[in-house]
Design an enzyme around this catalytic site. Structure first.
Site, PDB file in Angstrom:
ATOM      1  N   CYS A  69      -3.543  -3.167   4.390  1.00 54.13           N
ATOM      2  CA  CYS A  69      -2.729  -4.295   4.723  1.00 54.13           C
ATOM      3  C   CYS A  69      -2.886  -5.741   4.183  1.00 54.13           C
ATOM      4  O   CYS A  69      -2.305  -6.376   4.513  1.00 54.13           O
ATOM      5  CB  CYS A  69      -2.328  -4.401   6.139  1.00 54.13           C
ATOM      6  SG  CYS A  69      -1.963  -2.667   6.991  1.00 54.13           S
ATOM      7  N   HIS A 126      -2.362 -10.188  11.720  1.00 57.40           N
ATOM      8  CA  HIS A 126      -2.140  -8.765  11.224  1.00 57.40           C
ATOM      9  C   HIS A 126      -1.881  -7.837  12.704  1.00 57.40           C
ATOM     10  O   HIS A 126      -2.656  -7.899  13.443  1.00 57.40           O
ATOM     11  CB  HIS A 126      -2.911  -8.034  10.367  1.00 57.40           C
ATOM     12  CG  HIS A 126      -2.635  -6.787  10.067  1.00 57.40           C
ATOM     13  ND1 HIS A 126      -1.441  -6.361   9.663  1.00 57.40           N
ATOM     14  CD2 HIS A 126      -3.166  -5.570  10.606  1.00 57.40           C
ATOM     15  CE1 HIS A 126      -1.446  -4.804   9.568  1.00 57.40           C
ATOM     16  NE2 HIS A 126      -2.558  -4.310  10.278  1.00 57.40           N
ATOM     17  N   GLU A 176       0.872  -1.154  -0.084  1.00 64.51           N
ATOM     18  CA  GLU A 176      -0.026  -0.006  -0.022  1.00 64.51           C
ATOM     19  C   GLU A 176       0.882   1.248   0.039  1.00 64.51           C
ATOM     20  O   GLU A 176       0.413   2.289   0.295  1.00 64.51           O
ATOM     21  CB  GLU A 176      -0.872  -0.156   1.249  1.00 64.51           C
ATOM     22  CG  GLU A 176      -0.102  -0.214   2.507  1.00 64.51           C
ATOM     23  CD  GLU A 176      -1.280   0.262   3.679  1.00 64.51           C
ATOM     24  OE1 GLU A 176      -1.590   1.507   3.898  1.00 64.51           O
ATOM     25  OE2 GLU A 176      -1.412  -0.551   4.523  1.00 64.51           O
TER      26      GLU A 176
HETATM   27  N1  CAA Z   1       0.613   3.064  30.729  1.00 62.47           N
HETATM   28  C1  CAA Z   1       0.249   1.909  30.236  1.00 62.47           C
HETATM   29  N2  CAA Z   1      -0.660   1.933  29.298  1.00 62.47           N
HETATM   30  C2  CAA Z   1      -1.135   3.199  29.021  1.00 62.47           C
HETATM   31  C3  CAA Z   1      -0.730   4.160  29.391  1.00 62.47           C
HETATM   32  C4  CAA Z   1       0.397   4.103  30.493  1.00 62.47           C
HETATM   33  N3  CAA Z   1       0.951   5.319  30.885  1.00 62.47           N
HETATM   34  N4  CAA Z   1      -1.342   5.399  28.929  1.00 62.47           N
HETATM   35  C5  CAA Z   1      -2.178   4.904  27.978  1.00 62.47           C
HETATM   36  N5  CAA Z   1      -2.316   3.313  28.154  1.00 62.47           N
HETATM   37  C6  CAA Z   1      -2.816   2.527  27.226  1.00 62.47           C
HETATM   38  C7  CAA Z   1      -4.363   2.995  27.086  1.00 62.47           C
HETATM   39  O1  CAA Z   1      -5.185   2.694  28.262  1.00 62.47           O
HETATM   40  C8  CAA Z   1      -4.745   2.178  26.006  1.00 62.47           C
HETATM   41  O2  CAA Z   1      -4.983   0.896  26.112  1.00 62.47           O
HETATM   42  P1  CAA Z   1      -6.274   0.050  26.011  1.00 62.47           P
HETATM   43  O3  CAA Z   1      -6.839   0.520  24.723  1.00 62.47           O
HETATM   44  O4  CAA Z   1      -6.063  -1.101  26.284  1.00 62.47           O
HETATM   45  O5  CAA Z   1      -7.118   0.924  27.221  1.00 62.47           O
HETATM   46  C9  CAA Z   1      -3.361   2.384  24.997  1.00 62.47           C
HETATM   47  O6  CAA Z   1      -2.465   2.633  26.024  1.00 62.47           O
HETATM   48  C10 CAA Z   1      -3.210   3.267  23.993  1.00 62.47           C
HETATM   49  O7  CAA Z   1      -3.729   4.394  24.674  1.00 62.47           O
HETATM   50  P2  CAA Z   1      -4.638   5.530  23.626  1.00 62.47           P
HETATM   51  O8  CAA Z   1      -5.944   4.638  23.550  1.00 62.47           O
HETATM   52  O9  CAA Z   1      -5.186   6.417  24.501  1.00 62.47           O
HETATM   53  O10 CAA Z   1      -3.955   5.614  22.545  1.00 62.47           O
HETATM   54  P3  CAA Z   1      -4.284   6.854  21.280  1.00 62.47           P
HETATM   55  O11 CAA Z   1      -5.749   6.910  21.128  1.00 62.47           O
HETATM   56  O12 CAA Z   1      -3.304   7.755  21.835  1.00 62.47           O
HETATM   57  O13 CAA Z   1      -3.576   6.125  19.917  1.00 62.47           O
HETATM   58  C11 CAA Z   1      -4.059   4.353  18.528  1.00 62.47           C
HETATM   59  C12 CAA Z   1      -3.822   4.530  20.021  1.00 62.47           C
HETATM   60  C13 CAA Z   1      -5.602   4.693  18.081  1.00 62.47           C
HETATM   61  C14 CAA Z   1      -4.253   3.030  17.956  1.00 62.47           C
HETATM   62  C15 CAA Z   1      -3.357   5.457  17.490  1.00 62.47           C
HETATM   63  O14 CAA Z   1      -1.962   4.819  17.736  1.00 62.47           O
HETATM   64  C16 CAA Z   1      -3.641   5.045  16.108  1.00 62.47           C
HETATM   65  O15 CAA Z   1      -4.351   5.792  15.611  1.00 62.47           O
HETATM   66  N6  CAA Z   1      -2.749   4.254  15.177  1.00 62.47           N
HETATM   67  C17 CAA Z   1      -2.866   3.744  13.829  1.00 62.47           C
HETATM   68  C18 CAA Z   1      -4.179   3.002  13.451  1.00 62.47           C
HETATM   69  C19 CAA Z   1      -4.070   1.605  13.908  1.00 62.47           C
HETATM   70  O16 CAA Z   1      -3.076   1.028  14.275  1.00 62.47           O
HETATM   71  N7  CAA Z   1      -5.245   0.953  14.037  1.00 62.47           N
HETATM   72  C20 CAA Z   1      -5.026  -0.467  14.326  1.00 62.47           C
HETATM   73  C21 CAA Z   1      -6.349  -1.205  13.766  1.00 62.47           C
HETATM   74  S1  CAA Z   1      -6.341  -0.741  11.661  1.00 62.47           S
HETATM   75  C22 CAA Z   1      -5.167  -1.868  11.182  1.00 62.47           C
HETATM   76  O17 CAA Z   1      -5.017  -2.912  11.790  1.00 62.47           O
HETATM   77  C23 CAA Z   1      -4.649  -1.482   9.854  1.00 62.47           C
HETATM   78  C24 CAA Z   1      -3.204  -0.790  10.044  1.00 62.47           C
HETATM   79  O18 CAA Z   1      -2.159  -1.698  10.116  1.00 62.47           O
HETATM   80  C25 CAA Z   1      -3.154   0.460  10.229  1.00 62.47           C
END
Ligand code: CAA
Length: 458
Positions: free
Chosen positions: A117, A252, A83
């Site tokens: 992906c 994945h 991609e």
């Molecule tokens: N200690 C331990 N854990 C902590 C923490 C700390 N100090 N602070 C936060 N966390 C935890 C949170 O509780 C959360 O865990 P849970 O969901 O289990 O509660 C985790 O860390 C992540 O924190 P947030 O949810 O607050 O994170 P965020 O909203 O800032 O970002 C994300 C996370 C949405 C995945 C972001 O990184 C993102 O958009 N990534 C790209 C998209 C992605 O990877 N999507 C996955 C599915 S899509 C797919 O698979 C296709 C692909 O490859 C992209």
């Protein structure tokens, strides 16, 4: 048709540099543990400005051919899943022909396949289908998947990564694709997509993407389970399929924590479809959630907690080892699932793997997803195809450890350079090629007509 079509050999490539996720937490001023515990990531590999998707794929194909010592004309189909699009018309596959055409082999079918992906899995299915069809000319197929996963500054950036995997596909394979057992789910959603052709970065709705992934997983698993039960029923075996029938399970992996939750969801899916008299020790702590529907549970934190606890041992046994590369290198998009396969192989002996079934879940945003499985051959004797395949992956931890750690400041500077140089013409990427692994292909020049030339580091 040829029997046991599947993976005969496999090669992984990742960049020679990474950033430490603990350093990145400090640099981004987020709470300690957010990336390392919350996402489950320790290091993130990334490309310098001298690498693009073509160079990654050239390197991984060259390495696979050198490792297998096969003649270049033994490949009759080459499929690329990616991609990371740098040209809306010209396929990465055509660039890879550079390697084959020198030996006179231009009779190679296959081009690129794109849907986030999922492209690597679509390529694998295409290659296997070719081999099981009347179009097959008796030669091997090769599947190449690779991506550069980069995000702008912000909460998605720590879920980046980069890498490529090449797989040699043929009959009598030590990892044979199980026939008639693909559970697929596809639908139209905007969870992650790349409409901006002037940038490497995607548009992403992180929370929605996680929900879409889980929904696709639930649907694909249900459909796979139904298909395998139907096959068993026809053979006179009328019992339910459960996670226990998969000795290993790979996913994945956008980030590792998500995979642990995914394995837990499979257990929950089994639990919901099991009859009430199933021994409760299997599903300890889940009784309170019996009345729920899978689709109503995407944001249920109590259930998440109970599931993670109930599935911890199963995760340790079936999946944890497959996350080695993802933990240390990050998301590789199309090649992520196959990097998990390589990690799984590298951490087991041929004897341990022999005769097992490996479940695989492939997800591409947008969305396209499949659940399928490999049957591992019984023969694990020294020198057997399985033994050779497994030993070829054993240097993975050592290779990862030989990468250079760079500071978040330098990482950010290189990301800024990639933004600046993206689609620049009449240009040679700056930098010292000695920082690349020996044998790596790199982008030498983009001329004024956007034509790219590549060279190989000795
Ligand atoms: N200690 C331990 N854990 C902590 C923490 C700390 N100090 N602070 C936060 N966390 C935890 C949170 O509780 C959360 O865990 P849970 O969901 O289990 O509660 C985790 O860390 C992540 O924190 P947030 O949810 O607050 O994170 P965020 O909203 O800032 O970002 C994300 C996370 C949405 C995945 C972001 O990184 C993102 O958009 N990534 C790209 C998209 C992605 O990877 N999507 C996955 C599915 S899509 C797919 O698979 C296709 C692909 O490859 C992209």
């Amino acid at each position: 048709w040829p029997k046991d079509v599947g993976i005969l050999a496999l090669e992984v490539y990742f960049p020679a540099q990474y950033v430490d996720q603990t350093d990145l937490e400090k640099y981004n001023n987020v709470e300690a543990g957010k990336y390392t515990v919350g996402l489950g990531q320790t290091h993130m590999g990334f490309c310098s400005v001298q690498e693009d998707i073509n160079s990654l794929c050239l390197t991984v194909v060259q390495r696979l051919m050198e490792r297998t010592q096969l003649p270049w004309d033994s490949v009759g189909r080459l499929e690329v899943g990616t991609e990371t699009i740098i040209d809306k018309s010209k396929a990465v596959k055509t660039v890879l022909m550079e390697l084959f055409q020198d030996s006179g082999n231009t009779d190679i079918e296959g081009i690129d396949t794109t849907n986030a992906c999922y492209g690597g899995t679509a390529s694998l299915f295409n290659a296997a289908n070719w081999m099981e069809s009347s179009s097959w000319d008796g030669r091997y197929a090769m599947v190449v998947c690779g991506d550069i996963a980069v995000y702008p500054n912000g909460n998605a950036r720590p879920t980046g990564g980069a890498g490529a995997v090449a797989m040699l596909i043929g009959p009598k394979a030590p990892l044979a694709l199980e026939q008639g057992l693909r559970g697929t789910h596809m639908e139209n959603v905007y969870d992650f997509y790349k409409p901006n052709l002037a940038s490497e970065y995607p548009m992403v709705d992180g929370k929605l993407s996680i929900q879409c992934y889980f929904r696709a997983l639930d649907r694909c698993y249900t459909s796979y389970r139904q298909k395998i039960q139907n096959q068993w029923k026809q053979a006179g075996n009328d019992r339910p399929f459960t996670l226990d029938d998969l000795q290993y399970m790979i996913f994945h992996t956008p980030f590792c924590k998500m995979v642990q939750k995914s394995l837990a969801r499979l257990m929950f899916s089994d639990f919901l479809s099991a009859s009430r008299d199933t021994p409760s020790s299997l599903y300890k702590g889940l009784e309170a959630f019996r009345g729920l529907k899978l689709e109503d549970t995407y944001n249920n934190k109590d259930l998440d907690k109970a599931l993670l606890k109930a599935s911890q041992d199963t995760f340790n046994k079936k999946t944890k080892a497959s996350l080695y590369l993802s933990t240390h290198n990050g998301n590789m998009y199309t090649s992520s699932l196959y990097g998990c396969l390589a990690s799984l192989l590298s951490s087991h002996s041929a004897q341990e793997l022999a005769g097992s079934r490996i479940g695989a879940f492939s997800y591409g945003s947008g969305l396209a997803a499949s659940f399928f499985s490999f049957r591992v051959s019984q023969d694990a004797s020294p020198g057997s195809p399985l033994d050779k395949l497994v030993s070829s992956t054993s240097d993975l931890p050592k290779r990862l450890a030989s990468r250079k750690c760079v500071s978040p400041e330098e990482f950010t500077e290189i990301m800024n350079q990639r933004e600046q140089f993206y689609h620049k013409v009449n240009f040679s990427p700056p930098g010292d090629t000695s920082s690349l692994f020996p044998g790596t292909w790199y982008l030498e020049r983009v001329d004024e007509l956007h034509r790219r030339t590549y060279a190989r580091r000795p």
